[in-house]
Design an enzyme around this catalytic site. Sequence first.
Site, PDB file in Angstrom:
ATOM      1  N   GLU A   8       0.864  -1.195   0.000  1.00  0.00           N
ATOM      2  CA  GLU A   8       0.000   0.000   0.000  1.00  0.00           C
ATOM      3  C   GLU A   8       0.897   1.240   0.000  1.00  0.00           C
ATOM      4  OE1 GLU A   8      -2.391   0.776   3.454  1.00  0.00           O
ATOM      5  OE2 GLU A   8      -1.217  -0.537   4.749  1.00  0.00           O
ATOM      6  N   GLU A  59       4.391   8.830  -4.013  1.00  0.00           N
ATOM      7  CA  GLU A  59       5.118   8.374  -2.824  1.00  0.00           C
ATOM      8  C   GLU A  59       6.101   7.259  -3.195  1.00  0.00           C
ATOM      9  OE1 GLU A  59       2.612   7.635   0.544  1.00  0.00           O
ATOM     10  OE2 GLU A  59       1.581   9.554   0.350  1.00  0.00           O
TER      11      GLU A  59
END
Length: 629
Positions: free
Chosen positions: A415, A424
């Site tokens: 995740e 990210e």
Amino acid sequence: MADYEGGYGCAVGLLTYDCFDNIEEFVQEAIDSGHDFVATPIVHSKYSRVLESKAGDSWRDAPVYDRDDLVLRKAQWSDAVAGSLSDWIQLDSKDDDIRINSELAFKQEVAFACHLGLFTVITPRLVPGTSCINMARVINHLVTGMSVTQMWVHVLMDNQHVAWRQWNQFRSLTENNPKIGVVLELPAVLPEDEMLLDAWFAEPVKAVIVPSEIFISNPKGYPVLSKRHQSFVKKLMRRMQPQMIVTVPTTQIHASATPSSYQEYIHYLHRNLPAMDQVEEFASGYQDYLQAPLQPLMDNLDNNMYETFERDPIKYQEYEKAVYHALLDRVEHGSDYVTKIMVVGAGRGPLVNCCLRAADKAERKVQLYALEKNPNAFVTLQNAKAEEWHDRVTLIFADMRKWKPDTKIDILVSELLGSFGDNELSPECLDGAQKFLKDDGISIPASYTAYAAPMASSKLYNEVAAYKDLVHFETPYVVMFQQVCELAPSKALWTFEHPNPVIPKDQDPTNNLHNARYSRVQFTVSSKEDTVMHGISGYFEAVLYKHVKISIHPETHSPGMFSWFPIFFPIRTPMQIPKGSTVTLNFWRVSDAKKVWYEWSGTVESDQGSHTAVLPIHNVGGRSYWVGL
């Protein structure tokens, strides 16, 4: 007046244009009839005589009020009064004497309002088709010295969007001054074009005037609003939390109405707003709040951040579903085969729990590995293993990009997604982790796509501009959008897939060039009128496994999921967009050996094919914002 702004209450004021001799009695009657405040002239209309003063008159040297020139004389009701500035003032008069006297009278009036401590002053209504240039100059100067009293510009919404164009000119002249708000007066007939309504959600609407004349009578003779007005007012209440202002007619126009009926109806609408859903409850207090995106490789998340992410039930429900279907497809029922699953970036273990639940539901045997580089979160994993997981889970303390496994796994679960999908560094992390996978191994997620759209929001633009530097205009922010207007539906920029077929099996990539991206997308702004662009909104869609997806893209948003807010890319100068224009956005994802960053630019092209605005390329070379590898 109670401070309702940004909260859940609804302050309703009473507007009068009359110059009462006994204003204290009017205010008391308004409060007694259930109104929270009043909006009233500050100065009596007879004071307009000063406009005829000539250059030699002593008034110009020392403007001063006689007591009888004033409607408001005392500060007794200052916390319950919004002062209406005189509509006879002619700041944009072509007559120099009248213009100069108007400036003096206007400044005098604002100074007295500040002296009384009124919570706001409301300008005369902007008149479509007339100049507001000098008014903008005078107000922009005055607000610099207003510490308590606010300045609200009175704008009547119209069907042709003329009022919005005039407000947009006013705002541009004052450089989007955050001390200047809008009082939006509703017309009897709202525009049919939804974009003409939505445009106001991107503006600093501080109050809404609902004249008694636009109310209609219900079967019992009480004043109510049309369904279209109701819908728009409720939307304003929900997204903007403005002060509401009503008028009471001088003659009875609704058979059963009393002086309190209009404010009671507005309160009724507010009480019957739909209850906040999970996403809205989670986002409460974060609307239009700029948050810097995470630096997942450079920084270790703290416990509170993990706990916040883990509150999202939808994300983990979908991850569990994805693992469940992957197990069903990979292993036949009744087989003794033990599927090896590795959760990379395990954090405090929510995905590990998802995998265990999925295995139990699928009735498949599994061996789980949980890999995490955060030494503090790793303690939580050790506790979970000792108390819950036991031999079902093997813990690994390592950076997924560098760890060398002894065995290959069947399913890789992560995740690592950000609000823009790849912001990210999920591609870079999973590039290093995919060497754990068997040749036919499965990655969850399997792919994710970044989306972008042009958007308007003077609120967000002002939040960024307040920093007064280049760095903040070249930094993307994670934001729960509220006072925004998306100018066109978002479009896909690029997609990342995992496992990445570009990377040779069992090898780490020698560079990151395969994760560089460039995309050029065009939008036809659907508004029938001119508008303005303040930045770019960004979203992502992700395929976890086959038909199982998660999304924050507005058109496919996973209901109830709140782990990610959208991302906002500011632009240094708002772009004026004439009706019928095409907006082109250019986006780059760039990296070197130490960092990854985005660059963005745009153009506006008129329907005649000529460029009317060009944005410089933002964040060149990652000079203001980057994510460390």
